[in-house]
Write a protein that holds these residues in place. Structure first.
Motif, PDB file in Angstrom:
ATOM      1  N   ASP A   7      76.370 -20.013 -18.002  1.00  0.00           N
ATOM      2  CA  ASP A   7      76.160 -19.204 -19.207  1.00  0.00           C
ATOM      3  C   ASP A   7      77.479 -18.916 -19.923  1.00  0.00           C
ATOM      4  O   ASP A   7      77.537 -18.937 -21.151  1.00  0.00           O
ATOM      5  CB  ASP A   7      75.447 -17.894 -18.875  1.00  0.00           C
ATOM      6  CG  ASP A   7      73.959 -18.083 -18.631  1.00  0.00           C
ATOM      7  OD1 ASP A   7      73.446 -19.197 -18.893  1.00  0.00           O
ATOM      8  OD2 ASP A   7      73.312 -17.122 -18.183  1.00  0.00           O
ATOM      9  N   ALA A  30      70.691 -17.438 -22.353  1.00  0.00           N
ATOM     10  CA  ALA A  30      69.483 -16.667 -22.637  1.00  0.00           C
ATOM     11  C   ALA A  30      69.272 -15.700 -21.477  1.00  0.00           C
ATOM     12  O   ALA A  30      69.869 -15.837 -20.423  1.00  0.00           O
ATOM     13  CB  ALA A  30      68.292 -17.604 -22.791  1.00  0.00           C
ATOM     14  N   ARG A  32      68.171 -11.449 -20.216  1.00  0.00           N
ATOM     15  CA  ARG A  32      68.188 -10.025 -20.562  1.00  0.00           C
ATOM     16  C   ARG A  32      69.475  -9.342 -20.092  1.00  0.00           C
ATOM     17  O   ARG A  32      69.492  -8.143 -19.875  1.00  0.00           O
ATOM     18  CB  ARG A  32      66.983  -9.328 -19.944  1.00  0.00           C
ATOM     19  CG  ARG A  32      65.674  -9.855 -20.471  1.00  0.00           C
ATOM     20  CD  ARG A  32      64.513  -9.173 -19.776  1.00  0.00           C
ATOM     21  NE  ARG A  32      63.257  -9.721 -20.238  1.00  0.00           N
ATOM     22  CZ  ARG A  32      62.438  -9.069 -21.044  1.00  0.00           C
ATOM     23  NH1 ARG A  32      62.712  -7.858 -21.443  1.00  0.00           N
ATOM     24  NH2 ARG A  32      61.312  -9.642 -21.423  1.00  0.00           N
ATOM     25  N   GLY A  36      73.050 -13.130 -22.193  1.00  0.00           N
ATOM     26  CA  GLY A  36      71.898 -13.386 -23.053  1.00  0.00           C
ATOM     27  C   GLY A  36      72.073 -12.719 -24.411  1.00  0.00           C
ATOM     28  O   GLY A  36      71.716 -13.292 -25.447  1.00  0.00           O
ATOM     29  N   ASP A  37      72.627 -11.499 -24.392  1.00  0.00           N
ATOM     30  CA  ASP A  37      72.919 -10.807 -25.656  1.00  0.00           C
ATOM     31  C   ASP A  37      73.942 -11.587 -26.488  1.00  0.00           C
ATOM     32  O   ASP A  37      73.818 -11.684 -27.710  1.00  0.00           O
ATOM     33  CB  ASP A  37      73.452  -9.397 -25.393  1.00  0.00           C
ATOM     34  CG  ASP A  37      72.411  -8.466 -24.792  1.00  0.00           C
ATOM     35  OD1 ASP A  37      71.200  -8.804 -24.833  1.00  0.00           O
ATOM     36  OD2 ASP A  37      72.812  -7.405 -24.265  1.00  0.00           O
ATOM     37  N   GLY A  39      74.435 -14.827 -26.341  1.00  0.00           N
ATOM     38  CA  GLY A  39      73.722 -15.996 -26.843  1.00  0.00           C
ATOM     39  C   GLY A  39      72.894 -15.665 -28.072  1.00  0.00           C
ATOM     40  O   GLY A  39      72.901 -16.409 -29.056  1.00  0.00           O
ATOM     41  N   GLN A  40      72.193 -14.534 -28.035  1.00  0.00           N
ATOM     42  CA  GLN A  40      71.390 -14.118 -29.187  1.00  0.00           C
ATOM     43  C   GLN A  40      72.280 -13.801 -30.384  1.00  0.00           C
ATOM     44  O   GLN A  40      71.961 -14.172 -31.517  1.00  0.00           O
ATOM     45  CB  GLN A  40      70.534 -12.890 -28.828  1.00  0.00           C
ATOM     46  CG  GLN A  40      69.628 -12.437 -29.943  1.00  0.00           C
ATOM     47  CD  GLN A  40      68.659 -13.528 -30.389  1.00  0.00           C
ATOM     48  OE1 GLN A  40      68.061 -14.201 -29.576  1.00  0.00           O
ATOM     49  NE2 GLN A  40      68.529 -13.702 -31.687  1.00  0.00           N
ATOM     50  N   ALA A  41      73.407 -13.142 -30.153  1.00  0.00           N
ATOM     51  CA  ALA A  41      74.329 -12.820 -31.243  1.00  0.00           C
ATOM     52  C   ALA A  41      74.902 -14.094 -31.864  1.00  0.00           C
ATOM     53  O   ALA A  41      75.028 -14.192 -33.092  1.00  0.00           O
ATOM     54  CB  ALA A  41      75.462 -11.920 -30.733  1.00  0.00           C
ATOM     55  N   SER A  43      73.433 -17.038 -31.917  1.00  0.00           N
ATOM     56  CA  SER A  43      72.341 -17.659 -32.656  1.00  0.00           C
ATOM     57  C   SER A  43      72.140 -16.980 -34.010  1.00  0.00           C
ATOM     58  O   SER A  43      71.963 -17.646 -35.035  1.00  0.00           O
ATOM     59  CB  SER A  43      71.058 -17.586 -31.825  1.00  0.00           C
ATOM     60  OG  SER A  43      69.985 -18.163 -32.520  1.00  0.00           O
ATOM     61  N   THR A  44      72.189 -15.657 -34.023  1.00  0.00           N
ATOM     62  CA  THR A  44      72.052 -14.898 -35.271  1.00  0.00           C
ATOM     63  C   THR A  44      73.208 -15.207 -36.216  1.00  0.00           C
ATOM     64  O   THR A  44      73.000 -15.427 -37.416  1.00  0.00           O
ATOM     65  CB  THR A  44      71.993 -13.385 -34.969  1.00  0.00           C
ATOM     66  OG1 THR A  44      70.859 -13.135 -34.134  1.00  0.00           O
ATOM     67  CG2 THR A  44      71.889 -12.574 -36.242  1.00  0.00           C
ATOM     68  N   SER A  47      72.732 -18.628 -37.735  1.00  0.00           N
ATOM     69  CA  SER A  47      71.674 -18.596 -38.758  1.00  0.00           C
ATOM     70  C   SER A  47      72.164 -17.968 -40.053  1.00  0.00           C
ATOM     71  O   SER A  47      71.891 -18.473 -41.148  1.00  0.00           O
ATOM     72  CB  SER A  47      70.464 -17.824 -38.243  1.00  0.00           C
ATOM     73  OG  SER A  47      69.878 -18.496 -37.159  1.00  0.00           O
TER      74      SER A  47
END
Length: 89
Positions: A7, A30, A32, A36-37, A39-41, A43-44, A47
């Motif tokens: 990760d 990815a 919780r 994972g946070d 990874g989400q940041a 991705s955002t 985008s």
């Protein structure tokens, strides 16, 4: 430990890619947890940067069209002025 190391490597590759201007989708951490946070940041962020890039391209297209129309109007005004000057002479 292996998942965490993997990760971290995914997160580093994701950050490096964005820093290099590469906004292509790629695997990100990815889950919780904190990774994972991250990874989400990432991705955002990707985008949002893609959306901004698209908006800049649209704005550039609009601006180029405005300049083209303005140039045509200026050229037509110059031709009318030249015609008037020739008629006067």
């Amino acid at each position: 430990m292996t998942r965490t190391r993997n990760d971290v490597a995914l997160a580093v590759r994701g950050v490096t890619a964005i820093a290099d201007g590469d906004l292509e989708p790629r695997p990100l951490p990815a889950g919780r947890d904190e990774l994972g946070d991250i990874g989400q940041a990432l991705s955002t962020a990707r985008s949002r940067m893609l959306a901004q890039e698209a908006e800049l391209a649209r704005a550039q297209t609009v601006r180029e069209e405005q300049l083209r129309v303005s140039f045509q109007h200026q050229r037509q005004a110059e031709l009318r002025l030249r015609d008037r000057a020739q008629h006067i002479i």
